[in-house]
Design a protein around this motif. Sequence first.
Motif, PDB file in Angstrom:
ATOM      1  N   TYR A   1      49.507  38.936  90.632  1.00 42.75           N
ATOM      2  CA  TYR A   1      48.292  37.475  90.525  1.00 42.75           C
ATOM      3  C   TYR A   1      49.221  37.399  88.909  1.00 42.75           C
ATOM      4  O   TYR A   1      48.081  38.491  88.482  1.00 42.75           O
ATOM      5  CB  TYR A   1      47.437  36.996  91.464  1.00 42.75           C
ATOM      6  CG  TYR A   1      47.333  36.413  92.297  1.00 42.75           C
ATOM      7  CD1 TYR A   1      48.223  35.576  93.158  1.00 42.75           C
ATOM      8  CD2 TYR A   1      46.956  37.427  93.000  1.00 42.75           C
ATOM      9  CE1 TYR A   1      47.898  34.923  94.405  1.00 42.75           C
ATOM     10  CE2 TYR A   1      47.149  36.838  94.507  1.00 42.75           C
ATOM     11  CZ  TYR A   1      47.334  35.974  94.961  1.00 42.75           C
ATOM     12  OH  TYR A   1      47.380  36.110  96.257  1.00 42.75           O
TER      13      TYR A   1
ATOM     14  N   VAL B   1      42.515  36.107  90.898  1.00 35.82           N
ATOM     15  CA  VAL B   1      42.779  36.516  92.315  1.00 35.82           C
ATOM     16  C   VAL B   1      42.703  35.318  93.395  1.00 35.82           C
ATOM     17  O   VAL B   1      41.373  34.870  93.481  1.00 35.82           O
ATOM     18  CB  VAL B   1      42.385  37.727  93.105  1.00 35.82           C
ATOM     19  CG1 VAL B   1      42.953  37.843  94.180  1.00 35.82           C
ATOM     20  CG2 VAL B   1      43.244  39.108  92.521  1.00 35.82           C
TER      21      VAL B   1
ATOM     22  N   GLN C   1      42.644  43.522  93.714  1.00 35.64           N
ATOM     23  CA  GLN C   1      43.734  43.202  93.262  1.00 35.64           C
ATOM     24  C   GLN C   1      44.788  43.281  94.260  1.00 35.64           C
ATOM     25  O   GLN C   1      45.673  45.121  93.768  1.00 35.64           O
ATOM     26  CB  GLN C   1      43.399  44.363  91.822  1.00 35.64           C
ATOM     27  CG  GLN C   1      42.026  44.122  91.300  1.00 35.64           C
ATOM     28  CD  GLN C   1      42.482  42.433  90.317  1.00 35.64           C
ATOM     29  OE1 GLN C   1      43.039  42.073  90.500  1.00 35.64           O
ATOM     30  NE2 GLN C   1      41.056  41.681  90.213  1.00 35.64           N
TER      31      GLN C   1
ATOM     32  N   ASP D   1      48.790  36.842  99.998  1.00 37.61           N
ATOM     33  CA  ASP D   1      48.747  37.975  99.205  1.00 37.61           C
ATOM     34  C   ASP D   1      50.608  37.967  99.336  1.00 37.61           C
ATOM     35  O   ASP D   1      51.578  37.822  98.822  1.00 37.61           O
ATOM     36  CB  ASP D   1      48.816  39.064  99.075  1.00 37.61           C
ATOM     37  CG  ASP D   1      46.619  39.493  98.540  1.00 37.61           C
ATOM     38  OD1 ASP D   1      46.982  38.080  98.034  1.00 37.61           O
ATOM     39  OD2 ASP D   1      46.161  39.892  99.025  1.00 37.61           O
TER      40      ASP D   1
ATOM     41  N   GLN E   1      52.532  34.774  98.268  1.00 35.91           N
ATOM     42  CA  GLN E   1      52.321  34.857  96.849  1.00 35.91           C
ATOM     43  C   GLN E   1      54.040  36.387  96.092  1.00 35.91           C
ATOM     44  O   GLN E   1      54.458  36.092  95.449  1.00 35.91           O
ATOM     45  CB  GLN E   1      51.165  35.425  96.009  1.00 35.91           C
ATOM     46  CG  GLN E   1      51.009  35.656  94.335  1.00 35.91           C
ATOM     47  CD  GLN E   1      51.376  34.769  93.469  1.00 35.91           C
ATOM     48  OE1 GLN E   1      51.781  33.496  94.153  1.00 35.91           O
ATOM     49  NE2 GLN E   1      51.868  34.857  92.183  1.00 35.91           N
TER      50      GLN E   1
ATOM     51  N   VAL F   1      56.565  35.290  94.022  1.00 32.04           N
ATOM     52  CA  VAL F   1      57.244  36.332  92.630  1.00 32.04           C
ATOM     53  C   VAL F   1      58.168  36.309  92.848  1.00 32.04           C
ATOM     54  O   VAL F   1      59.054  36.722  91.453  1.00 32.04           O
ATOM     55  CB  VAL F   1      55.745  36.948  92.496  1.00 32.04           C
ATOM     56  CG1 VAL F   1      56.107  38.613  92.841  1.00 32.04           C
ATOM     57  CG2 VAL F   1      55.456  36.991  90.595  1.00 32.04           C
TER      58      VAL F   1
ATOM     59  N   SER G   1      52.768  25.531  94.377  1.00 29.28           N
ATOM     60  CA  SER G   1      53.420  26.275  93.833  1.00 29.28           C
ATOM     61  C   SER G   1      54.858  25.081  94.316  1.00 29.28           C
ATOM     62  O   SER G   1      55.289  25.317  95.055  1.00 29.28           O
ATOM     63  CB  SER G   1      54.168  27.385  94.221  1.00 29.28           C
ATOM     64  OG  SER G   1      55.117  27.494  93.351  1.00 29.28           O
TER      65      SER G   1
END
Length: 298
Positions: free
Chosen positions: A19, A23, A50, A120, A123, A127, A173
Amino acid sequence: MGLSSAGLQAQTSPEWPLYPGPVPNSRPSQVQEVVEKQPNGSIRISQVVQPTLTVFRPTQPNGTAIIICPGGGYTRLAMDHEGYDVARHLAEWGITAFVLKYRLPDAASQLDKSTAPLLDAQQAVRVVRQRSQKYGLNPARIGLMGFSAGGHLAATAGTIHRVVPGNPASTSSATSAAPDFLMLLYPVISFSDSLAHLGSRTNLLGEHPTPAQIRLYSADEQVTARTPPVFLVHAQDDEVVKVQNSLRFYEACLHHRVPVEMHLYPNGGHGFGMPNPTTPDAWMDRLRNWLRAGGWLR
C-alpha cells in the motif's frame, strides 16, 4: 529472532510496500513482525503488519505475471519453498513473479481479522495490474497462485473478489482485483465441518463462525461462470488438508463450466512445495504445459 525480512531477499528481487499509504483495516498496536530461520535454513514469517510484494523479474518478460501466496495455516508464511523458490523458477520461464507477504489474521492489529488477508490479495492484483507497463506485463495476464492456506486465500480472491464484506475499500479502486487464472496447490477450500482445516478456519474466522461466514469462505460454494481458469494439485494421502478440498473445487468448476485441470498424486502428504519427493513426475512441468496451452507463456 532479530532478522529483517527485507535483508533476506536477493538484491535483484526488491521488496516494496503493498500500500502506498496507510494499511487499511489496521489498528494501532505493538505487534511487530517476526522472522524465524528454521533448522533447514528456510524462513517463516508471522505477525505481518506491513504487507509487501517481492518481485522476481525475468531477463525477457513474456507479459505474464503470477502473484504467489505462501501457506502456513493463517499463522505464519512459508516464504521460501512456497514463495521465493517458486518465483525464481517461474522467472526462468519468462514470467514476472511476485511473492505476497500478506497480513495474517490478528485482532490486535486489525479491525476485522477475517478480511485482512483478502484485502491484501486484492490489492496485490490491483497494484501489479496498475504497474503492468513498468514491468512489461499484459494487464489481462495476471495469475494468482496459493499453497495450502495461501491456496484458500487465492481461491477466495478468485471467487469473491468484487466485494469484501464490511470493507468499502474493496470497491474503491477502478482497477480490477480479479485474477485472470488461478493455481491452487494442496489448497484449503471448504470451511465446512467435515472438510475444513480447522486451524485455518479458526485463525481466520474465530472459534464460532456463523453459517454465513462458513459458506462465504468456502471457495467451492462461491464458484460462478465468471471464475477464471484453474489449475489444481493435491496428494491423496494429505492428512492436513483433505484431498476432497480440491475435489470439491474441481466439481464446482465443472458445474459452472469453468476450465479446470487437476493433478492428484497417491502420495506426497502436505506442504511438499515444488518437488513431490514420492514421484519422479514434476507438477511444475504439468503447470508449464497448462500455462502454455492457456497462452500465458507466449
